[in-house]
Design a protein around this motif. Structure first.
Motif, PDB file in Angstrom:
ATOM      1  N   ALA A  63     -12.429  -9.214   1.075  1.00  0.00           N
ATOM      2  CA  ALA A  63     -11.729  -7.952   1.092  1.00  0.00           C
ATOM      3  C   ALA A  63     -12.296  -7.026   2.159  1.00  0.00           C
ATOM      4  N   TYR A  68      -9.788  -4.465   3.813  1.00  0.00           N
ATOM      5  CA  TYR A  68      -9.497  -3.697   2.430  1.00  0.00           C
ATOM      6  C   TYR A  68     -10.691  -2.759   2.440  1.00  0.00           C
ATOM      7  N   HIS A  70     -10.057   0.885   2.734  1.00  0.00           N
ATOM      8  CA  HIS A  70      -9.562   2.313   2.839  1.00  0.00           C
ATOM      9  C   HIS A  70      -9.118   2.432   1.059  1.00  0.00           C
ATOM     10  N   TYR A  71      -8.831   3.710   0.978  1.00  0.00           N
ATOM     11  CA  TYR A  71      -8.224   4.076  -0.320  1.00  0.00           C
ATOM     12  C   TYR A  71      -7.164   3.193  -0.830  1.00  0.00           C
ATOM     13  N   THR A  72      -6.902   2.979  -1.776  1.00  0.00           N
ATOM     14  CA  THR A  72      -5.833   2.294  -2.702  1.00  0.00           C
ATOM     15  C   THR A  72      -4.945   3.300  -3.229  1.00  0.00           C
ATOM     16  N   PRO A  73      -3.586   2.936  -3.383  1.00  0.00           N
ATOM     17  CA  PRO A  73      -2.879   3.995  -4.264  1.00  0.00           C
ATOM     18  C   PRO A  73      -3.574   4.379  -5.640  1.00  0.00           C
ATOM     19  N   GLY A  76      -3.205   1.605  -8.208  1.00  0.00           N
ATOM     20  CA  GLY A  76      -3.677   0.419  -7.923  1.00  0.00           C
ATOM     21  C   GLY A  76      -2.695  -0.164  -6.815  1.00  0.00           C
ATOM     22  N   LEU A  77      -3.125  -1.370  -6.402  1.00  0.00           N
ATOM     23  CA  LEU A  77      -2.532  -2.106  -5.399  1.00  0.00           C
ATOM     24  C   LEU A  77      -1.406  -2.707  -6.105  1.00  0.00           C
ATOM     25  N   LEU A  78      -0.261  -2.649  -5.376  1.00  0.00           N
ATOM     26  CA  LEU A  78       1.134  -3.275  -6.021  1.00  0.00           C
ATOM     27  C   LEU A  78       1.043  -4.757  -6.271  1.00  0.00           C
ATOM     28  N   ASP A  79       0.478  -5.548  -5.429  1.00  0.00           N
ATOM     29  CA  ASP A  79       0.688  -7.047  -5.758  1.00  0.00           C
ATOM     30  C   ASP A  79      -0.395  -7.344  -7.027  1.00  0.00           C
ATOM     31  N   MET A  80      -1.231  -6.595  -7.026  1.00  0.00           N
ATOM     32  CA  MET A  80      -2.290  -6.902  -8.252  1.00  0.00           C
ATOM     33  C   MET A  80      -1.633  -6.354  -9.313  1.00  0.00           C
ATOM     34  N   ARG A  81      -0.891  -5.264  -9.421  1.00  0.00           N
ATOM     35  CA  ARG A  81      -0.241  -4.719 -10.844  1.00  0.00           C
ATOM     36  C   ARG A  81       1.011  -5.532 -11.201  1.00  0.00           C
TER      37      ARG A  81
END
Length: 125
Positions: A63, A68, A70-73, A76-81
């Motif tokens: 990562a 990877y 920087h801050y994430t949303p 959480g990351l959309l692909d992971m969600r």
């Protein structure tokens, strides 16, 4: 010119009630007992009793090497969600759960707090 107020008077009153995280107080006491030879099962802060698995370390390196950093949303990351939503649907044999229905948090305490804030109104006097 008026005298400067002590720092404690510059903050909201709720700051007077801040204390150390209770779980860390319990952890410190448990470590003292261990130092005295007591056998302790640690349930305070969720700290695992094993080293970080090598695949997790490798993924962390990957990562970082792949930007990877920087801050994430906040959810959480959309692909992971989305992948987790697929898992939930498969695991519980349900449909209609998508990544937009999932929030990934860095531990249990924030989600328990946020759930409580969402469901419980403050007492009124």
């Amino acid at each position: 010119m008026p005298a400067a107020q002590p720092i404690s008077h510059r903050f909201a009153r709720r700051m007077d009630g801040l204390t150390t995280e209770g779980a860390f107080v319990v952890l410190a006491e448990a470590k003292k007992l261990e130092a005295q030879g007591r056998s302790i099962i640690h349930l305070q802060i969720g700290e695992p009793d094993f080293a970080t698995p090598s695949n997790v370390i490798a993924k962390a390196h990957w990562a970082l090497d792949n930007g990877y950093t920087h801050y994430t949303p906040s959810a959480g990351l959309l692909d992971m969600r989305e992948r987790y939503a697929e898992y939930v649907c498969q695991r519980y044999n349900i449909k209609g759960i998508g990544g937009d229905n999932i929030v990934i948090m860095p531990g249990a305490k924030p989600i328990v707090l946020l759930t409580g804030l969402a469901l419980i109104d403050p007492a009124t006097r």
